[in-house]
Motif scaffolding. Structure first.
Motif, mmCIF file in Angstrom:
data_model
loop_
_atom_site.group_PDB
_atom_site.id
_atom_site.type_symbol
_atom_site.label_atom_id
_atom_site.label_comp_id
_atom_site.label_asym_id
_atom_site.label_seq_id
_atom_site.Cartn_x
_atom_site.Cartn_y
_atom_site.Cartn_z
ATOM 1 N N GLN A 3 0.837 -1.199 0.000
ATOM 2 C CA GLN A 3 0.000 0.000 0.000
ATOM 3 C C GLN A 3 0.864 1.238 0.000
ATOM 4 O OE1 GLN A 3 -1.767 0.642 3.815
ATOM 5 N NE2 GLN A 3 -1.657 2.825 3.401
ATOM 6 N N THR A 4 0.482 2.219 -0.816
ATOM 7 C CA THR A 4 1.066 3.547 -0.729
ATOM 8 C C THR A 4 -0.080 4.550 -0.715
ATOM 9 O OG1 THR A 4 2.684 5.077 -1.683
ATOM 10 C CG2 THR A 4 1.329 3.834 -3.232
ATOM 11 N N GLY A 5 0.048 5.574 0.086
ATOM 12 C CA GLY A 5 -1.069 6.485 0.301
ATOM 13 C C GLY A 5 -1.946 5.995 1.429
ATOM 14 N N PRO A 6 -3.004 6.728 1.750
ATOM 15 C CA PRO A 6 -3.863 6.352 2.878
ATOM 16 C C PRO A 6 -4.503 4.984 2.668
ATOM 17 C CG PRO A 6 -4.310 8.597 2.162
ATOM 18 C CD PRO A 6 -3.412 7.996 1.138
ATOM 19 N N GLY A 7 -4.517 4.173 3.723
ATOM 20 C CA GLY A 7 -5.137 2.858 3.649
ATOM 21 C C GLY A 7 -5.221 2.230 5.029
ATOM 22 N N HIS A 8 -6.292 1.506 5.279
ATOM 23 C CA HIS A 8 -6.527 0.872 6.572
ATOM 24 C C HIS A 8 -7.002 -0.556 6.324
ATOM 25 C CE1 HIS A 8 -6.489 4.905 8.514
ATOM 26 N NE2 HIS A 8 -6.979 5.265 7.334
ATOM 27 N N LEU A 9 -6.322 -1.520 6.918
ATOM 28 C CA LEU A 9 -6.688 -2.928 6.773
ATOM 29 C C LEU A 9 -7.131 -3.468 8.131
ATOM 30 C CD1 LEU A 9 -6.690 -5.399 4.794
ATOM 31 C CD2 LEU A 9 -4.477 -5.988 5.790
ATOM 32 N N ILE A 20 -12.242 -9.521 5.971
ATOM 33 C CA ILE A 20 -11.189 -8.526 5.763
ATOM 34 C C ILE A 20 -11.829 -7.241 5.265
ATOM 35 C CG2 ILE A 20 -8.999 -8.004 4.629
ATOM 36 C CD1 ILE A 20 -8.906 -10.495 6.396
ATOM 37 N N LEU A 21 -11.434 -6.118 5.857
ATOM 38 C CA LEU A 21 -11.898 -4.810 5.413
ATOM 39 C C LEU A 21 -10.693 -3.974 5.033
ATOM 40 C CD1 LEU A 21 -14.098 -2.543 5.141
ATOM 41 C CD2 LEU A 21 -13.563 -1.958 7.503
ATOM 42 N N PHE A 22 -10.718 -3.403 3.826
ATOM 43 C CA PHE A 22 -9.678 -2.453 3.412
ATOM 44 C C PHE A 22 -10.366 -1.193 2.923
ATOM 45 C CE2 PHE A 22 -6.867 -0.448 0.288
ATOM 46 C CZ PHE A 22 -5.728 -0.289 1.061
ATOM 47 N N SER A 23 -9.977 -0.047 3.490
ATOM 48 C CA SER A 23 -10.587 1.221 3.096
ATOM 49 C C SER A 23 -9.515 2.290 3.005
ATOM 50 C CB SER A 23 -11.663 1.652 4.103
ATOM 51 O OG SER A 23 -11.083 1.947 5.363
ATOM 52 N N THR A 24 -9.796 3.321 2.199
ATOM 53 C CA THR A 24 -8.850 4.420 2.029
ATOM 54 C C THR A 24 -8.998 5.481 3.105
ATOM 55 O OG1 THR A 24 -10.375 5.542 0.529
ATOM 56 C CG2 THR A 24 -8.759 4.050 -0.457
ATOM 57 N N SER A 25 -10.002 5.359 3.947
ATOM 58 C CA SER A 25 -10.181 6.310 5.054
ATOM 59 C C SER A 25 -10.735 5.551 6.249
ATOM 60 C CB SER A 25 -11.133 7.448 4.655
ATOM 61 O OG SER A 25 -12.417 6.933 4.349
#
Length: 772
Positions: free
Chosen positions: A129-135, A177-182
């Protein structure tokens, strides 16, 4: 992990997209792919998920889908480990965005993006990941939050080497699994609990309902199945869920809510946030396929970019960065909620019991103090308040004490590592290792300063900065505001030129040139100076591309500006401008990008037509009215992606988007045609550096030639806020950087006056400093 693990599991993916407080059925930037028969041997087991986002609408939905499809094809052609393939994919996309930013600087907003690359292989999930991301990994009885705070605000389009965060985990049927940009502030423990215990369509609804205004992410269910990756669309959710959702295991419990606490839920703290350290940087390998150029769509806003891409955490590097096959994930990560929430719940119970006991003792004391039945007159609400307020007060004090002790311990840990790193750097003899050690020292000090600000930490940081400045031949400039007052917020300065007493600035927002004149130690804006787009007789001047100073002349014109149609605008200090139309070349104009006036001649570079033309002055008033001459004879270099140029006598210097410089020598003689060197090497003698066609870690954007007594070439690196001074032979002389924090913004224009005053513009803010 054997190949059969993934063949026993399906991934069911549902998009989460909320925009302007409205749920969206589609998610632009999401791309899912399975390996095909043409996949390289190294990628045959890889299932690919891409989620890209940008701060401005850089691409239409169709163009973005096309781009992600190309990235898919490039990924499945790559060899080597999964980690290296993901890294190269991000580097490919980063180069595309960075080149677009540089190419369209001044005419379109700068694009900053982020991408999460998820690969599922042999029962493991790999994240780059590069930039905002939350796993988030929703597991039986807990939620693991996998995130790196230092990645926030960073990402694509900032530097040649993007900072990448890596993580991996083992998958089991029943995992979510949850991946979000914010990370919406409105998400809490109940959000994840309800999502985990409900079917995918209900989980989607819960995440979206609790998200507030904006959300962009994906929710993945790991289910028993033949090994497919399925994108679940909202309209077919019920049907898909019935087919793919596995029967829950009897022992599975919802995350974050242990069984003994269900009957009496208590307040939950925020999850503990932990991150895997970013992987070390890698240089781009030669011969890799690159993305074909794409054009940006219209954009609506300019965003500030975080440019400090070189900061790296000095912590043990994950085995994932050396090869995922040997890494055992999960053991070093703590559950974000399971341990902390249960501890605080137990503490809360104890404090509540203490409060109730305190209330009983208080009542006994008051019975002895207050005669008769007077105690009954004290309202019950007051007594209830005391029962609650006392434990709350104790909780608050305990939390403050714990926080302060914890902050001191965190500070001590980071600062101790910083001191050790500084000692190692001072004793190191290898320049590259020493440079890295000093950089890590600064990173560790900054981490320590997140917990406490001390004089010793600041002194160590300055020591490390001074050491790096000495190694990289950096001179710090004492910047000061150049202009009295301030310019309006809409000003966007892209070009500057200066005399010994004036500075001229091209503002692309108003399509005009502004003048400031020296008044004591500061410059004052000249409101009576007129030089901009408009109709001048039969000539319409618009879309100014560049400006150039004129030598002294009888008409007293101070500078000339040129627009995209080949019209020249002569500007004066005390009268209105005069416009003329240049005689166009036989091929007319393609895309002129810049002008300069040298040797009593006007030079124009046309990138689209691959030409450099020059006009000779017809008189001492510098009226360029005759037909132009072609600079080249037999040898014409490729000028695609040229972004700036300069002239010194017969020498032409052209700066390209990739940071390279081509030099050409003009003779004007048929027997000795113009010759070019492409690229010309930069000579870099700094410790640990090497000469080459580019300067390591530098992204050049503008080029400036200065006259005698010290003729030089100055290159602007906007992201690092650096000015590189080279000799005319491209020998590195000096690097200049501000001595103050300019809040991580791009330098959008610069110039150097004959009195060696350097001017820097950050959009509408202008600073000056004096070169040594």
């Amino acid at each position: 992990m054997s190949e059969t693990r993934m063949s026993n599991m399906d991934l069911n993916i549902i998009p989460l997209h909320r925009q302007a407080a409205s749920n969206r059925s589609s998610l632009p930037g999401l791309h899912i792919a399975n390996p095909s028969r043409k996949t390289s041997r190294s990628r045959r087991s890889d299932h690919l998920i891409l989620l890209a986002s940008f701060n401005v609408p850089a691409f239409s939905d169709d163009r973005l889908a096309e781009l992600l499809t190309r990235l898919e094809g490039m990924y499945y052609e790559k060899t080597g480990s999964t980690t290296s393939a993901m890294r190269e994919l991000i580097e490919d996309l980063n180069n595309l965005i960075l080149n677009l930013n540089l190419k369209h600087a001044g005419s379109r907003p700068q694009v900053m993006g982020g991408i999460g690359v998820i690969v599922v292989r042999s029962g493991h999930l790999f994240l780059a990941q590069t930039g905002p991301g939350h796993l988030f990994a929703l597991l039986p009885g807990k939620v693991d939050y996998i995130h790196d705070e230092k990645m926030s605000g960073r990402g694509l389009g900032i530097s040649r080497t993007p900072q990448i965060f890596y993580a991996q985990m083992l998958l089991e049927p029943g995992n979510r699994i949850l991946f979000s940009t914010s990370l919406p502030e409105t998400w809490d423990a109940d959000t994840f609990t309800q999502a985990y215990t409900n079917p995918l369509n209900k989980a989607q609804q819960r995440f979206l309902e609790d998200a507030g205004e904006e959300l962009k992410g994906i929710y993945i269910e790991v289910a028993e199945g033949p090994g497919n990756v399925n994108l679940i669309k909202p309209e077919s959710m019920q049907e898909q869920t019935k087919v793919t959702k596995p029967e829950p295991a009897p022992q599975t419990t919802p995350p974050m809510m242990p069984e003994e606490e269900k009957a009496e839920p208590e307040p939950q703290p925020e999850p503990e946030r932990q991150a895997t350290p970013p992987a070390p940087r890698h240089t781009q390998s030669p011969g890799r396929a690159s993305l074909p150029p794409l054009e940006m769509e219209d954009q609506s806003a300019v965003q500030t970019l975080d440019l400090d891409d070189d900061a790296r955490m000095f912590e043990p590097i994950s085995e994932l960065t050396r090869g995922e096959e040997t890494h055992t994930p999960g053991k070093s990560r703590q559950s974000a909620v399971g341990k902390i929430s249960s501890g605080w719940q137990n503490a809360w119970k104890g404090l509540r019991s203490f409060g109730q006991g305190f209330l009983r003792r208080l009542q006994g004391l008051m019975k002895r103090m207050v005669p008769g039945d007077e105690l009954i007159k004290i309202p019950t609400s007051y007594m209830a308040f005391i029962a609650v307020a006392v434990p709350l007060l104790v909780v608050t004090v305990a939390a403050l004490v714990y926080a302060q002790v914890g902050r001191n311990q965190q500070y001590d840990a980071y600062f101790s590592q910083a001191e050790t790193m500084a000692s190692a750097a001072a004793a190191e003899t290898d320049a590259n290792i020493q440079r890295t050690a000093w950089q890590n020292t600064i990173t560790l000090v900054e981490k320590a300063q997140e917990y406490l600000i001390t004089d010793e930490a600041e002194a160590l940081r300055k020591q490390a900065v001074s050491a790096l400045d000495a190694m990289d031949n950096i001179t710090r400039l004492e910047l000061q505001p150049a202009i009295s007052g301030s310019l309006v917020n809409s000003v966007r300065i892209r070009q500057m030129v200066a005399t010994s007493r004036d500075v001229y600035m091209l503002d692309i927002h108003s399509d005009s040139v502004m003048r400031a004149w020296l008044a004591g130690t500061r410059y004052e804006m000249d409101s009576d100076f007129h030089c901009g787009a408009g109709q001048y007789g039969s000539i319409i001047v618009q879309d100014l591309i560049d400006i150039a100073l004129l030598p002294e002349n009888p008409d007293e014109a101070v500078l000339v500006a040129m627009d995209r149609a080949g019209n020249l605008l002569y500007c004066y200090e005390d009268k209105l401008p005069v416009a003329i139309s240049l005689t166009p070349p036989d091929s007319y104009w393609g895309k002129p990008i810049g002008i300069t006036v040298e040797n009593d001649q006007l030079y124009v570079l046309d990138e689209q037509l691959n030409m450099v033309w020059f006009y000779e002055a017809t008189d001492t008033s510098y009226q360029f009215r005759e037909a132009p001459f072609f600079f080249f004879t037999e040898e014409v270099p490729n000028m695609t992606d040229t972004i700036d140029f300069a002239i010194d006598k017969e020498q032409l210097y052209m700066l390209y988007l990739n940071g390279q410089t081509t030099t050409c020598t003009y003779t004007g003689l048929e027997e000795a045609p113009t010759t070019c060197t492409s690229p010309t090497l930069y000579n870099d003698s700094r410790p640990g550096r090497q000469s080459g066609p580019t300067v390591r870690d530098a992204v050049f954007y503008q080029l400036l030639h200065t006259q005698r007594p010290e003729p030089s070439l100055y290159y602007l690196d906007p992201k690092d806020q650096s000015i590189y001074q080279f000799s005319l032979k491209l020998n590195l002389v000096q690097q200049y950087r501000p001595d103050m924090d300019l809040e991580g913004e791009f330098i959008t224009a610069f110039t150097v006056s004959p009195t060696k005053t350097i001017f820097l513009a950050l959009e509408n803010e202008v600073y000056l400093a004096y070169l040594p």
